[in-house]
Design a protein around this motif. Structure first.
Motif, PDB file in Angstrom:
ATOM      1  N   LEU A  92       0.836  -1.212   0.000  1.00  0.00           N
ATOM      2  CA  LEU A  92       0.000   0.000   0.000  1.00  0.00           C
ATOM      3  C   LEU A  92       0.867   1.257   0.000  1.00  0.00           C
ATOM      4  N   PHE A  93       1.981   1.212   0.738  1.00  0.00           N
ATOM      5  CA  PHE A  93       2.900   2.357   0.763  1.00  0.00           C
ATOM      6  C   PHE A  93       3.502   2.588  -0.626  1.00  0.00           C
ATOM      7  N   LEU A  94       3.883   1.496  -1.298  1.00  0.00           N
ATOM      8  CA  LEU A  94       4.429   1.616  -2.656  1.00  0.00           C
ATOM      9  C   LEU A  94       3.376   2.167  -3.608  1.00  0.00           C
ATOM     10  N   LEU A  95       2.128   1.690  -3.470  1.00  0.00           N
ATOM     11  CA  LEU A  95       1.032   2.191  -4.309  1.00  0.00           C
ATOM     12  C   LEU A  95       0.822   3.685  -4.068  1.00  0.00           C
ATOM     13  N   ALA A  96       0.893   4.103  -2.803  1.00  0.00           N
ATOM     14  CA  ALA A  96       0.723   5.522  -2.467  1.00  0.00           C
ATOM     15  C   ALA A  96       1.829   6.366  -3.105  1.00  0.00           C
ATOM     16  N   LEU A  97       3.056   5.823  -3.144  1.00  0.00           N
ATOM     17  CA  LEU A  97       4.160   6.549  -3.779  1.00  0.00           C
ATOM     18  C   LEU A  97       3.914   6.722  -5.276  1.00  0.00           C
ATOM     19  N   SER A 131       9.176   6.241 -13.642  1.00  0.00           N
ATOM     20  CA  SER A 131       9.303   5.554 -12.346  1.00  0.00           C
ATOM     21  C   SER A 131       8.961   4.075 -12.466  1.00  0.00           C
ATOM     22  N   ILE A 132       7.855   3.780 -13.182  1.00  0.00           N
ATOM     23  CA  ILE A 132       7.469   2.373 -13.373  1.00  0.00           C
ATOM     24  C   ILE A 132       8.549   1.642 -14.163  1.00  0.00           C
ATOM     25  N   SER A 133       9.072   2.301 -15.203  1.00  0.00           N
ATOM     26  CA  SER A 133      10.117   1.689 -16.023  1.00  0.00           C
ATOM     27  C   SER A 133      11.377   1.404 -15.190  1.00  0.00           C
ATOM     28  N   MET A 135      11.227   4.518  -5.717  1.00  0.00           N
ATOM     29  CA  MET A 135      10.228   5.585  -5.621  1.00  0.00           C
ATOM     30  C   MET A 135      10.458   6.540  -4.453  1.00  0.00           C
ATOM     31  N   THR A 136      10.850   6.016  -3.295  1.00  0.00           N
ATOM     32  CA  THR A 136      10.945   6.866  -2.099  1.00  0.00           C
ATOM     33  C   THR A 136      11.910   8.043  -2.277  1.00  0.00           C
ATOM     34  N   PRO A 137      13.161   7.819  -2.741  1.00  0.00           N
ATOM     35  CA  PRO A 137      14.050   8.979  -2.919  1.00  0.00           C
ATOM     36  C   PRO A 137      13.496   9.997  -3.908  1.00  0.00           C
ATOM     37  N   SER A 138      12.891   9.520  -5.017  1.00  0.00           N
ATOM     38  CA  SER A 138      12.382  10.439  -6.042  1.00  0.00           C
ATOM     39  C   SER A 138      11.269  11.307  -5.488  1.00  0.00           C
ATOM     40  N   VAL A 139      10.294  10.683  -4.815  1.00  0.00           N
ATOM     41  CA  VAL A 139       9.126  11.422  -4.315  1.00  0.00           C
ATOM     42  C   VAL A 139       9.546  12.375  -3.191  1.00  0.00           C
ATOM     43  N   ILE A 140      10.315  11.884  -2.225  1.00  0.00           N
ATOM     44  CA  ILE A 140      10.712  12.737  -1.096  1.00  0.00           C
ATOM     45  C   ILE A 140      11.613  13.869  -1.576  1.00  0.00           C
TER      46      ILE A 140
END
Length: 348
Positions: free
Chosen positions: A21-26, A40-42, A310-315
């Motif tokens: 769920l956390f990954l989906l939220a990202l 990001s998906i790629s 995903m986490t580094p990119s989004v944050i």
């Protein structure tokens, strides 16, 4: 409906559901903070393909009861020897990659056999001994990389004329040897290396099929109940050795698949911490220290690499600062720590 939901939660386990769920939220939040969703998906899929076989290397040892393979750097070193020898020979393209595999696999088999003999002597302390085997083999090879008689100008230090460089590019040799086949590219940012995924699926199928043979079933029996297996006439030490050899060979293949996509061979301390992400991934996928499946490998690799991407990119985008490497290290080590300390039991 309620019963099915409860059954799904019981089968998957809350940790995996929360992380998913956390990954989906990202992924949902990414477009709103200026991160391209297609890229990001790629990136996530490419990282899954690169790391899949290294995570798969955990399965044989877990199934035989030898625990998590913290000695994965031993297999990685065999793969690195295959890689630099292939470049020394100078063969380019897919054939160069095949030569690297052909050199790495026998070396990994020999190292794996020796590693298996050692683990048979220390039953009960396999994971601790494996960790030291991994660390010490990396330290020993730091000396060997300086002394081995490789002479290719693309690999040796320029000022000394001997010893291998820390980082060696595979461009011009077998860069994207798997990824360039049957790849899907949509637009500028979306790219899926189907060839790499097909190779990963092929190796995963071989491992899956092996554990349905007589020898594979015997290895699973040894992992489930060694006393019962011994009473049934199974040579426990032999089955454990076979599983360690398999795991080491998969580690060697895995690092070559990783390098052909990454574009570089990293020597010296490069393999030092590569076992920890693989261990964390398969535990996040739902494996235990006694049982692992292909589903655990695929799900765990996707969750671990997805969050790591995903986490580094989004944050970074939210904070408007360049702290991606720091965030990546915090997230990576946090997930490794969480995976190694989790106590939740899942059914599959």
């Amino acid at each position: 409906m309620k019963g099915k939901l409860h059954e799904f939660i019981e089968n998957a386990g809350w940790p995996r559901i929360i992380i998913a769920l956390f990954l989906l939220a990202l992924f949902v939040a990414a477009p709103f903070v200026g991160v391209r969703l297609d890229a990001s998906i790629s990136d996530t899929l490419v990282r899954v393909g690169m790391n899949g076989i290294l995570v798969l290397a955990m399965v044989p040892m877990i199934q035989s009861g030898c625990g998590l393979n913290f000695g994965l750097p031993l297999g990685i070193i065999a793969g690195l020897l295959g890689a630099v020898t292939s470049i020394q020979i100078g063969v380019e393209g897919a054939i160069g990659f095949v030569i690297a595999l052909a050199i790495a696999v026998p070396i990994a088999a020999v190292l794996g056999w020796m590693y298996g003999q050692l683990l048979n002597k220390v039953k009960g302390d396999e994971m601790m001994i494996a960790t030291y085997v991994g660390f010490s083999s990396v330290a020993l090879m730091c000396i060997a990389w300086l002394l081995l008689p490789y002479t290719s100008p693309t690999m040796i230090w320029g000022y000394g004329g001997s010893g291998l460089r820390t980082t060696i590019s595979v461009e011009g040799f077998w860069l994207n040897a798997l990824s360039q086949y049957v790849n899907i590219r949509i637009g500028e940012f979306f790219y899926i290396p189907v060839g790499m995924f097909l190779f990963f699926a092929f190796v995963a199928f071989l491992v899956w099929a092996f554990f349905r043979t007589k020898t594979g079933t015997a290895i699973t029996a040894v992992g489930s109940n060694p006393e019962f297996a011994r009473a049934s006439g199974i040579n426990v030490d032999k089955m454990r050795t076979i599983s360690v050899v398999m795991s080491t060979v998969l580690g060697a293949i895995g690092i070559l698949v990783y390098e052909q996509s990454f574009g570089f061979i990293q020597l010296y301390m490069g393999p030092f911490y590569m076992a920890f992400p693989a261990v964390a991934a398969i535990l996040l996928g739902g494996a235990t220290v006694n049982k692992a499946t292909m589903v655990n490998v695929v799900v765990g690799t996707f969750l671990f690499q997805g969050i790591l991407t995903m986490t580094p990119s989004v944050i970074n985008s939210v904070m408007q600062t360049d702290m991606s490497e720091v965030i990546r290290i915090i997230v990576s080590n946090g997930m490794i720590l969480y995976a190694l300390t989790r106590k939740v039991t899942v059914k599959r």
